[in-house]
Motif scaffolding. Structure first.
Motif, PDB file in Angstrom:
ATOM      1  N   ASP A 100       3.072  10.851   7.728  1.00 53.70           N
ATOM      2  CA  ASP A 100       4.027  10.757   6.622  1.00 53.70           C
ATOM      3  C   ASP A 100       4.575   9.329   6.534  1.00 53.70           C
ATOM      4  O   ASP A 100       4.800   8.670   7.557  1.00 53.70           O
ATOM      5  N   ASN A 101       4.816   8.856   5.291  1.00 51.48           N
ATOM      6  CA  ASN A 101       5.434   7.543   5.098  1.00 51.48           C
ATOM      7  C   ASN A 101       6.792   7.495   5.779  1.00 51.48           C
ATOM      8  O   ASN A 101       7.580   8.439   5.680  1.00 51.48           O
ATOM      9  N   PHE A 102       7.058   6.399   6.465  1.00 46.42           N
ATOM     10  CA  PHE A 102       8.330   6.084   7.100  1.00 46.42           C
ATOM     11  C   PHE A 102       8.690   6.983   8.283  1.00 46.42           C
ATOM     12  O   PHE A 102       9.803   6.933   8.779  1.00 46.42           O
ATOM     13  N   TYR A 103       7.748   7.804   8.776  1.00 46.73           N
ATOM     14  CA  TYR A 103       8.022   8.620   9.955  1.00 46.73           C
ATOM     15  C   TYR A 103       7.755   7.798  11.208  1.00 46.73           C
ATOM     16  O   TYR A 103       6.728   7.155  11.339  1.00 46.73           O
ATOM     17  N   ARG A 104       8.722   7.843  12.131  1.00 45.32           N
ATOM     18  CA  ARG A 104       8.572   7.187  13.431  1.00 45.32           C
ATOM     19  C   ARG A 104       8.948   8.184  14.508  1.00 45.32           C
ATOM     20  O   ARG A 104       9.937   8.882  14.399  1.00 45.32           O
ATOM     21  N   VAL A 105       8.132   8.233  15.551  1.00 48.50           N
ATOM     22  CA  VAL A 105       8.448   9.082  16.690  1.00 48.50           C
ATOM     23  C   VAL A 105       9.708   8.536  17.326  1.00 48.50           C
ATOM     24  O   VAL A 105       9.803   7.358  17.645  1.00 48.50           O
TER      25      VAL A 105
ATOM     26  N   GLY B 273       2.796  10.061  24.385  1.00 48.07           N
ATOM     27  CA  GLY B 273       2.291  11.227  23.667  1.00 48.07           C
ATOM     28  C   GLY B 273       3.266  11.748  22.621  1.00 48.07           C
ATOM     29  O   GLY B 273       4.356  11.211  22.423  1.00 48.07           O
ATOM     30  N   MET B 274       2.849  12.821  21.931  1.00 48.20           N
ATOM     31  CA  MET B 274       3.650  13.425  20.863  1.00 48.20           C
ATOM     32  C   MET B 274       3.590  14.939  20.967  1.00 48.20           C
ATOM     33  O   MET B 274       2.583  15.502  21.408  1.00 48.20           O
ATOM     34  N   THR B 275       4.650  15.572  20.489  1.00 50.54           N
ATOM     35  CA  THR B 275       4.667  17.024  20.383  1.00 50.54           C
ATOM     36  C   THR B 275       3.837  17.426  19.158  1.00 50.54           C
ATOM     37  O   THR B 275       3.493  16.583  18.325  1.00 50.54           O
ATOM     38  N   ASN B 276       3.552  18.716  19.025  1.00 54.91           N
ATOM     39  CA  ASN B 276       2.829  19.200  17.841  1.00 54.91           C
ATOM     40  C   ASN B 276       3.598  18.891  16.565  1.00 54.91           C
ATOM     41  O   ASN B 276       3.010  18.513  15.555  1.00 54.91           O
ATOM     42  N   ASP B 277       4.917  19.050  16.596  1.00 50.36           N
ATOM     43  CA  ASP B 277       5.746  18.771  15.425  1.00 50.36           C
ATOM     44  C   ASP B 277       5.662  17.291  15.041  1.00 50.36           C
ATOM     45  O   ASP B 277       5.542  16.951  13.861  1.00 50.36           O
ATOM     46  N   GLN B 278       5.696  16.408  16.019  1.00 47.26           N
ATOM     47  CA  GLN B 278       5.582  14.975  15.748  1.00 47.26           C
ATOM     48  C   GLN B 278       4.208  14.640  15.181  1.00 47.26           C
ATOM     49  O   GLN B 278       4.097  13.821  14.264  1.00 47.26           O
ATOM     50  N   GLN B 279       3.154  15.278  15.697  1.00 49.56           N
ATOM     51  CA  GLN B 279       1.803  15.038  15.182  1.00 49.56           C
ATOM     52  C   GLN B 279       1.685  15.472  13.729  1.00 49.56           C
ATOM     53  O   GLN B 279       1.023  14.816  12.930  1.00 49.56           O
ATOM     54  N   ASP B 280       2.335  16.597  13.378  1.00 45.20           N
ATOM     55  CA  ASP B 280       2.293  17.087  11.998  1.00 45.20           C
ATOM     56  C   ASP B 280       2.910  16.091  11.023  1.00 45.20           C
ATOM     57  O   ASP B 280       2.511  16.014   9.866  1.00 45.20           O
ATOM     58  N   LYS B 281       3.894  15.305  11.481  1.00 50.62           N
ATOM     59  CA  LYS B 281       4.604  14.361  10.617  1.00 50.62           C
ATOM     60  C   LYS B 281       4.089  12.923  10.742  1.00 50.62           C
ATOM     61  O   LYS B 281       4.485  12.054   9.981  1.00 50.62           O
TER      62      LYS B 281
ATOM     63  N   SER C 233       0.427   6.285   8.065  1.00 52.99           N
ATOM     64  CA  SER C 233       0.191   6.744   6.685  1.00 52.99           C
ATOM     65  C   SER C 233      -0.772   5.783   5.983  1.00 52.99           C
ATOM     66  O   SER C 233      -1.664   6.217   5.253  1.00 52.99           O
ATOM     67  N   TYR C 234      -0.607   4.487   6.222  1.00 52.38           N
ATOM     68  CA  TYR C 234      -1.540   3.484   5.701  1.00 52.38           C
ATOM     69  C   TYR C 234      -2.937   3.759   6.249  1.00 52.38           C
ATOM     70  O   TYR C 234      -3.928   3.755   5.514  1.00 52.38           O
ATOM     71  N   SER C 235      -3.030   4.006   7.552  1.00 56.95           N
ATOM     72  CA  SER C 235      -4.321   4.257   8.194  1.00 56.95           C
ATOM     73  C   SER C 235      -5.029   5.445   7.568  1.00 56.95           C
ATOM     74  O   SER C 235      -6.221   5.377   7.244  1.00 56.95           O
ATOM     75  N   LYS C 236      -4.307   6.526   7.377  1.00 61.73           N
ATOM     76  CA  LYS C 236      -4.913   7.724   6.786  1.00 61.73           C
ATOM     77  C   LYS C 236      -5.376   7.446   5.360  1.00 61.73           C
ATOM     78  O   LYS C 236      -6.488   7.821   4.971  1.00 61.73           O
ATOM     79  N   LEU C 237      -4.535   6.782   4.580  1.00 65.78           N
ATOM     80  CA  LEU C 237      -4.875   6.484   3.191  1.00 65.78           C
ATOM     81  C   LEU C 237      -6.153   5.662   3.096  1.00 65.78           C
ATOM     82  O   LEU C 237      -7.077   6.018   2.365  1.00 65.78           O
TER      83      LEU C 237
ATOM     84  N   VAL D 273       0.834  -1.198   0.000  1.00 62.89           N
ATOM     85  CA  VAL D 273       0.000   0.000   0.000  1.00 62.89           C
ATOM     86  C   VAL D 273       0.873   1.254   0.000  1.00 62.89           C
ATOM     87  O   VAL D 273       0.600   2.220  -0.712  1.00 62.89           O
ATOM     88  N   ALA D 274       1.940   1.243   0.788  1.00 66.19           N
ATOM     89  CA  ALA D 274       2.813   2.414   0.872  1.00 66.19           C
ATOM     90  C   ALA D 274       3.482   2.716  -0.463  1.00 66.19           C
ATOM     91  O   ALA D 274       3.761   3.869  -0.774  1.00 66.19           O
ATOM     92  N   SER D 275       3.721   1.680  -1.252  1.00 66.96           N
ATOM     93  CA  SER D 275       4.398   1.894  -2.524  1.00 66.96           C
ATOM     94  C   SER D 275       3.439   2.264  -3.647  1.00 66.96           C
ATOM     95  O   SER D 275       3.859   2.669  -4.721  1.00 66.96           O
ATOM     96  N   LEU D 276       2.149   2.106  -3.408  1.00 66.83           N
ATOM     97  CA  LEU D 276       1.167   2.410  -4.441  1.00 66.83           C
ATOM     98  C   LEU D 276       0.919   3.905  -4.559  1.00 66.83           C
ATOM     99  O   LEU D 276       1.014   4.643  -3.593  1.00 66.83           O
ATOM    100  N   ASN D 277       0.546   4.298  -5.738  1.00 61.77           N
ATOM    101  CA  ASN D 277       0.062   5.651  -5.952  1.00 61.77           C
ATOM    102  C   ASN D 277      -1.283   5.749  -5.251  1.00 61.77           C
ATOM    103  O   ASN D 277      -2.133   4.867  -5.399  1.00 61.77           O
ATOM    104  N   LYS D 278      -1.503   6.815  -4.506  1.00 64.46           N
ATOM    105  CA  LYS D 278      -2.739   6.995  -3.744  1.00 64.46           C
ATOM    106  C   LYS D 278      -3.968   6.818  -4.630  1.00 64.46           C
ATOM    107  O   LYS D 278      -4.957   6.230  -4.223  1.00 64.46           O
TER     108      LYS D 278
END
Length: 186
Positions: free
Chosen positions: A133-138, A122-130, A154-158, A24-29
């Motif tokens: 994104d694909n391949f982002y890990r806190v 939890g997460m900071t605002n900056d972490q929540q913004d990212k 990213s899969y969940s959002k898609l 899914v991550a490699s597919l075009n949305k």
């Protein structure tokens, strides 16, 4: 012997999920088609929790659900189950000590709202913004214990957007994270 079978079964499930998420991550949305039909929320949540039963038991996580039976939404049971597995698993992975996660449901007009709330780091605002994104890990906590590819959210959002829904995060460091999924009621 039963224990070995359980481990092998969980390993197979996990490998299949990883393969699907990477695909899914490699597919075009725009290329991803997700069939939507009427599904029952409690059944999907029960299956997601069943898939995580060994992890929940091992980590002694406490999961509280407040979902009535018979609530129908427009979605895809398979993908919604994977989204819920990801959110619950994140709640367990990013908790210090025993995880406490609640899954609740509410509705307004023609929308169903599912919330998965943890009491993790939890997460900071900056972490929540990212976070979507694909391949982002806190980059918090013990990175050796917190495995993953950074594709789950990213899969969940898609897939939630492909079901004509939405997903948002609300989080504060030290207070946990709440993921809110909105889907159309049937």
């Amino acid at each position: 012997m039963l224990f070995i079978f359980s481990i092998q079964s969980e390993k197979t499930k996990l490998n299949n999920q990883v393969e699907r998420i990477l695909e899914v991550a490699s597919l075009n949305k725009d290329a991803l088609e997700i069939p939507v039909s009427t599904i029952e929320i409690k059944t999907v949540i029960t299956k997601a929790l069943s898939n995580l039963s060994l992890l929940i038991e091992k980590e002694e996580a406490v999961i509280n659900t407040q979902i009535e039976e018979g609530i129908l939404v427009q979605g895809n049971a398979y993908h919604l189950e994977n989204v819920l597995v990801n959110l619950i698993e994140n709640g367990i992975k990013y908790s210090e000590g025993k995880a406490a996660i609640s899954i609740t449901f509410s509705q307004a007009e023609n929308l169903a709202q599912i919330q998965v709330r943890d009491q993790g780091i939890g997460m900071t605002n900056d972490q929540q913004d990212k976070a979507f994104d694909n391949f982002y890990r806190v980059q918090s906590g013990n990175l050796h214990d917190t495995k993953g590819f950074g594709l789950g959210l990213s899969y969940s959002k898609l897939v939630i957007e492909k079901m004509n829904g939405s997903i948002q995060l609300s989080s504060k460091p030290g207070e946990g994270t709440t993921a809110t999924i909105n889907l159309k009621l049937s």
